[in-house]
Design a protein around this motif. Structure first.
Motif, PDB file in Angstrom:
ATOM      1  N   ALA A  43       0.934  -0.836  -0.215  1.00 23.99           N
ATOM      2  CA  ALA A  43       0.300   0.341   0.104  1.00 23.99           C
ATOM      3  C   ALA A  43       0.783   1.244   0.127  1.00 23.99           C
ATOM      4  CB  ALA A  43      -1.311  -0.131   1.401  1.00 23.99           C
ATOM      5  N   ASP A  44       0.930   2.295   0.810  1.00 22.98           N
ATOM      6  CA  ASP A  44       1.735   3.012   0.843  1.00 22.98           C
ATOM      7  C   ASP A  44       2.588   2.921   2.014  1.00 22.98           C
ATOM      8  OD1 ASP A  44      -0.223   3.895   3.137  1.00 22.98           O
ATOM      9  OD2 ASP A  44      -0.343   6.014   3.023  1.00 22.98           O
ATOM     10  N   MET A  45       3.107   1.779   2.190  1.00 24.59           N
ATOM     11  CA  MET A  45       4.220   1.433   3.731  1.00 24.59           C
ATOM     12  C   MET A  45       5.440   1.268   2.991  1.00 24.59           C
ATOM     13  SD  MET A  45       2.727   1.967   6.884  1.00 24.59           S
ATOM     14  CE  MET A  45       4.260   1.512   7.443  1.00 24.59           C
ATOM     15  N   THR A  46       6.676   1.669   2.923  1.00 28.85           N
ATOM     16  CA  THR A  46       7.768   1.223   3.053  1.00 28.85           C
ATOM     17  C   THR A  46       8.644   1.134   3.753  1.00 28.85           C
ATOM     18  OG1 THR A  46       7.677   3.034   1.206  1.00 28.85           O
ATOM     19  CG2 THR A  46       9.421   1.904   1.380  1.00 28.85           C
ATOM     20  N   MET A  47       8.648   0.009   4.025  1.00 33.57           N
ATOM     21  CA  MET A  47       9.773  -1.101   5.038  1.00 33.57           C
ATOM     22  C   MET A  47      11.431  -1.374   4.645  1.00 33.57           C
ATOM     23  SD  MET A  47       6.786  -2.923   6.189  1.00 33.57           S
ATOM     24  CE  MET A  47       6.104  -3.580   5.043  1.00 33.57           C
ATOM     25  N   ALA A  48      12.117  -1.554   4.905  1.00 37.47           N
ATOM     26  CA  ALA A  48      13.394  -1.901   5.065  1.00 37.47           C
ATOM     27  C   ALA A  48      13.596  -3.035   6.123  1.00 37.47           C
ATOM     28  CB  ALA A  48      14.501  -1.243   4.765  1.00 37.47           C
ATOM     29  N   VAL A  49      14.586  -4.382   5.928  1.00 33.52           N
ATOM     30  CA  VAL A  49      14.972  -4.776   6.948  1.00 33.52           C
ATOM     31  C   VAL A  49      16.285  -4.335   7.356  1.00 33.52           C
ATOM     32  CG1 VAL A  49      15.805  -7.591   7.278  1.00 33.52           C
ATOM     33  CG2 VAL A  49      13.228  -6.720   6.419  1.00 33.52           C
ATOM     34  N   ARG A  50      16.728  -4.377   8.241  1.00 35.54           N
ATOM     35  CA  ARG A  50      18.505  -4.254   8.372  1.00 35.54           C
ATOM     36  C   ARG A  50      18.652  -5.477   9.468  1.00 35.54           C
ATOM     37  NH1 ARG A  50      19.660  -0.919   5.491  1.00 35.54           N
ATOM     38  NH2 ARG A  50      20.995   0.548   6.112  1.00 35.54           N
ATOM     39  N   THR A  51      19.854  -6.029   9.222  1.00 34.86           N
ATOM     40  CA  THR A  51      20.639  -6.906   9.546  1.00 34.86           C
ATOM     41  C   THR A  51      21.431  -6.316  10.331  1.00 34.86           C
ATOM     42  OG1 THR A  51      21.188  -8.535   7.961  1.00 34.86           O
ATOM     43  CG2 THR A  51      19.083  -7.997   8.120  1.00 34.86           C
ATOM     44  N   LEU A  52      22.448  -7.606  11.073  1.00 35.46           N
ATOM     45  CA  LEU A  52      23.633  -7.270  12.330  1.00 35.46           C
ATOM     46  C   LEU A  52      24.319  -8.492  12.263  1.00 35.46           C
ATOM     47  CD1 LEU A  52      26.126  -5.361  13.471  1.00 35.46           C
ATOM     48  CD2 LEU A  52      24.916  -5.738  15.382  1.00 35.46           C
ATOM     49  N   GLY A  53      25.055  -8.876  11.627  1.00 36.21           N
ATOM     50  CA  GLY A  53      25.858 -10.318  11.813  1.00 36.21           C
ATOM     51  C   GLY A  53      25.197 -11.437  11.172  1.00 36.21           C
ATOM     52  N   ALA A  54      24.749 -11.373  10.156  1.00 28.66           N
ATOM     53  CA  ALA A  54      23.752 -12.208   9.376  1.00 28.66           C
ATOM     54  C   ALA A  54      24.330 -13.687   8.379  1.00 28.66           C
ATOM     55  CB  ALA A  54      23.058 -11.813   8.724  1.00 28.66           C
ATOM     56  N   GLU A  55      24.659 -14.781   8.850  1.00 28.72           N
ATOM     57  CA  GLU A  55      24.788 -15.708   7.958  1.00 28.72           C
ATOM     58  C   GLU A  55      25.016 -15.261   6.737  1.00 28.72           C
ATOM     59  OE1 GLU A  55      27.365 -17.975   8.786  1.00 28.72           O
ATOM     60  OE2 GLU A  55      27.612 -16.634  10.343  1.00 28.72           O
ATOM     61  N   ASP A  56      23.448 -15.073   5.550  1.00 25.52           N
ATOM     62  CA  ASP A  56      22.625 -14.720   4.353  1.00 25.52           C
ATOM     63  C   ASP A  56      21.473 -14.004   4.245  1.00 25.52           C
ATOM     64  OD1 ASP A  56      22.318 -14.857   2.233  1.00 25.52           O
ATOM     65  OD2 ASP A  56      22.121 -17.320   1.929  1.00 25.52           O
ATOM     66  N   VAL A  57      21.908 -12.865   3.289  1.00 25.61           N
ATOM     67  CA  VAL A  57      19.761 -12.042   3.582  1.00 25.61           C
ATOM     68  C   VAL A  57      19.382 -12.751   2.311  1.00 25.61           C
ATOM     69  CG1 VAL A  57      18.645 -10.208   3.659  1.00 25.61           C
ATOM     70  CG2 VAL A  57      20.996 -11.229   4.969  1.00 25.61           C
ATOM     71  N   VAL A  58      18.711 -12.870   2.016  1.00 28.87           N
ATOM     72  CA  VAL A  58      17.559 -13.527   0.537  1.00 28.87           C
ATOM     73  C   VAL A  58      16.340 -13.114   0.269  1.00 28.87           C
ATOM     74  CG1 VAL A  58      17.404 -15.355  -0.778  1.00 28.87           C
ATOM     75  CG2 VAL A  58      19.231 -15.860   0.888  1.00 28.87           C
ATOM     76  N   PRO A  59      16.417 -11.829  -0.449  1.00 24.04           N
ATOM     77  CA  PRO A  59      15.558 -11.284  -0.826  1.00 24.04           C
ATOM     78  C   PRO A  59      14.167 -12.299  -1.666  1.00 24.04           C
ATOM     79  CG  PRO A  59      17.148  -9.979  -1.180  1.00 24.04           C
ATOM     80  CD  PRO A  59      17.669 -11.051  -1.376  1.00 24.04           C
ATOM     81  N   GLY A  60      13.491 -12.374  -1.664  1.00 22.57           N
ATOM     82  CA  GLY A  60      11.972 -12.595  -2.227  1.00 22.57           C
ATOM     83  C   GLY A  60      11.426 -11.856  -3.120  1.00 22.57           C
ATOM     84  N   ASP A  61      10.258 -12.115  -3.723  1.00 22.78           N
ATOM     85  CA  ASP A  61       9.174 -10.953  -4.695  1.00 22.78           C
ATOM     86  C   ASP A  61       8.699 -10.441  -3.616  1.00 22.78           C
ATOM     87  OD1 ASP A  61       8.188 -13.570  -4.060  1.00 22.78           O
ATOM     88  OD2 ASP A  61       6.697 -13.270  -6.130  1.00 22.78           O
TER      89      ASP A  61
END
Length: 605
Positions: A162-180
């Motif tokens: 909708a009109d929300m924008t969000m972001a994931v912030r990570t520290l010390g992650a082994e893997d970050v995998v965006p999907g659709d």
């Protein structure tokens, strides 16, 4: 039966469709919105940007498509959780065969107060051994109204809905995998490790992308701010753990932008686990502010010495009534507007019990009790050493005049029923309004000649004593001509209408007919339709105390100590057969009734 406390336990509380037991939820918040986190580490409810905003994460009501924020060990585990001291920051310790890890959950606040964006921080600390954790941030469909997607930017992927924008912030992650439509993250903890899963979001405005280290530091800042707030209020009376936790829950439900008290953080959680055919699940939207709840809240907040919250709450309420008056409404939106009627969403609801609704038709009803709630609030406010402005004084005088005429009308009553009647407690709400109006006028707080108000208050008293008392039942009845009982009469031992023999006999009749263990149903016939109504249990404590039955009041209060869940949360109702919480949660009225019962026993013994 001891329902409330659950120590280390394996997590097996989701049914085959993915819904968690309502008793498994803990709440965190930032003064604008509130998240519900199940014992398995999943955030199943987080509307954005505010409590009444977009249901971005709403697996609570739609397990398949509602959306959630997952974070838990890959291996089987047990979990122990508690709040970090006197705060609304949650710490959960997960133990697997390979080690243990602590997850600390916070909706962060800023350096100078509430942040202008939403910031969820989930700190991961390795305690022993090696623990692999999987996380997923997957927004839902806003209960069937929108579709999320992942958008790649020069600064990395962001989530849009909708009109929300969000972001994931990570520290010390082994893997970050965006999907659709989601972002998946993997962590591996070791002794002394410190990692983070964070989410930041804004509505219809640019999105700030703070470093993960800042989100992590925000957890400590938020703990410090909650601790400082808790140290600012005073309570040294009995049942201190329950009272302090309830005060913290109530602070979560105070909508900081306006000062309104939110009735509950959720919508559409059913009031019965076994809805009868044709009755439905009694699912309502409680993300609104009831004048009644504000009245009860001020009693507690004044006792705790909290002035900012009390001023914010009463200013919001009086401003809302002036804007939409002269007649006070039952409830308002959190920004003080008139609520819309209920709109149904095409989603299953918690454990398939619907409908799921947005909005509440109660705002359009006539409920005469609201007149008493309004004047009770104002009387408390000035009694605590405060002064009304001239415009408010004139408005209250006009409402008192209106009450003199309106008390003779049929209304929907406190329980917001579709059929209107001459409800006993509705008349008594008008009696409260007029008696308090007389006191305010005599003390110079509001203008006008109180002689008519005094006369009509006496007429109401006489009418209730003549028409609403049944010698055969030995009780005040729900309305004239019936032998049915209504537990809301307890509020008028509290209001001071009657604390003598008739009220004491009424308490016995209520416990006999509506009682189930230490609890009460709302009114006659409700055992077949819904759970026991938790505020009634605590109102009975107050009523017993004020009727001079101190030993019984204390015994009942002691018996109620295991009603909250393991982290001290109360819903609206409870299924007495299983101890399961039902209805929306956390519920302000339940926590307010608990706090005020403790205050009543402590200050009148």
């Amino acid at each position: 039966m001891r329902w409330g406390r659950t120590p280390d336990s394996a997590v097996t509380e989701r049914d085959d469709d993915g819904y968690a037991d309502l008793r498994s939820y803990a709440a965190i918040g930032d003064g604008r919105t509130l998240a519900l986190i199940a014992r398995d580490g999943r955030v199943d409810w987080l509307p954005l940007p505010g409590t009444d905003g977009h249901p971005v994460f709403a697996a609570l009501l739609d397990a398949a498509d509602g959306g959630c924020v997952e974070l838990a060990p890959v291996e089987p585990y047990t979990v122990r959780r508690e709040y970090v001291g006197p705060t609304n920051v949650l710490a959960s310790t997960f133990t697997t065969a390979g080690g243990s890890v602590r997850v600390t959950d916070s909706l962060n606040t800023g350096i100078s107060g509430r942040l202008p964006w939403t910031e969820l921080a989930r700190r991961i600390e390795g305690l022993e051994g090696r623990v692999e954790l999987r996380a997923a941030v997957r927004p839902g469909t806003c209960l069937g109204q929108a579709s999320p997607w992942v958008h790649e930017t020069a600064h990395g992927p962001v989530l849009r809905l909708a009109d929300m924008t969000m972001a994931v912030r990570t520290l010390g992650a082994e893997d970050v995998v965006p999907g659709d439509r989601r972002i998946d993250v993997t962590y591996v903890s070791s002794p002394g490790s410190r990692q983070l899963l964070g989410l930041v979001g804004t509505q219809a405005e640019p999105l700030v992308l703070p470093p993960a280290e800042e989100l992590d530091a925000g957890v400590d800042r938020t703990i410090a701010r909650w601790t400082a707030w808790s140290e600012a209020f005073s309570w040294e009376g009995p049942w201190s753990d329950a009272v302090r936790r309830s005060a913290l829950v109530l602070k979560l439900l105070l909508h900081a932008p306006s000062g309104a008290m939110v009735a509950a953080a959720t919508t559409s959680l059913p009031e019965s686990l076994r809805p009868r055919e044709g009755v439905g699940g009694k699912t309502w939207d409680y993300r609104l502010a009831w004048v009644r709840d504000s009245a009860y809240a001020l009693t507690a907040l004044f006792r705790f010495g909290l002035r900012e919250e009390t001023h914010g709450a009463i200013s919001w309420m009086l401003g809302s009534i002036r804007r939409h008056g002269p007649e006070p409404r039952v409830c308002y939106t959190l920004d003080g507007e008139l609520p819309r009627g209920a709109l149904e969403a095409d989603v299953p609801g918690w454990r398939g019990i619907g409908p799921v609704v947005s909005g509440n038709p109660a705002g359009e009803q006539l409920q005469l009790g609201v007149y008493g709630d309004l004047f009770a609030i104002v009387a408390l406010y000035v009694g605590d050493g405060n002064v009304l402005d001239a415009e408010t004084g004139r408005m209250l005088a006009a409402v008192a005049d209106l009450t003199c005429d309106r008390w003779q009308s049929r209304d929907s009553g406190m329980w917001e029923l579709p059929e209107t009647r001459h409800h006993t407690t509705s008349k008594l709400g008008c009696w409260v309004a007029l008696t308090r109006a007389v006191e305010l006028a005599e003390d110079g707080h509001i203008p006008g000649d109180p002689s008519r108000w005094r006369s009509e208050a006496e007429r109401i008293r006489s009418w209730v004593e003549e028409h609403c008392w049944s010698e055969e039942r030995g009780a005040y009845v729900w309305y004239p001509g019936t032998d049915r009982l209504d537990a809301s009469i307890l509020l008028h031992a509290i209001s001071g209408f009657d604390r003598g023999e008739r009220m004491s006999r009424t308490l016995d009749a209520l416990r006999e007919e509506l009682g189930c263990g230490p609890h009460l149903y709302r009114y006659s016939g409700m055992a077949e339709e819904e759970g026991v109504f938790l505020p009634c249990s605590y109102w009975m404590v107050s009523a017993l105390q004020l009727c001079g039955r101190t030993r019984e009041a204390r015994e009942l209060m002691d018996a109620l100590q295991d009603t909250p869940n393991d982290v001290g949360l109360l819903a609206e109702m409870l299924d007495p057969a299983t101890g399961a919480l039902v209805g929306n949660l956390p519920q302000a009225l339940s926590h307010l009734a608990l706090v005020n019962a403790a205050i009543t026993v402590a200050t009148t013994s």
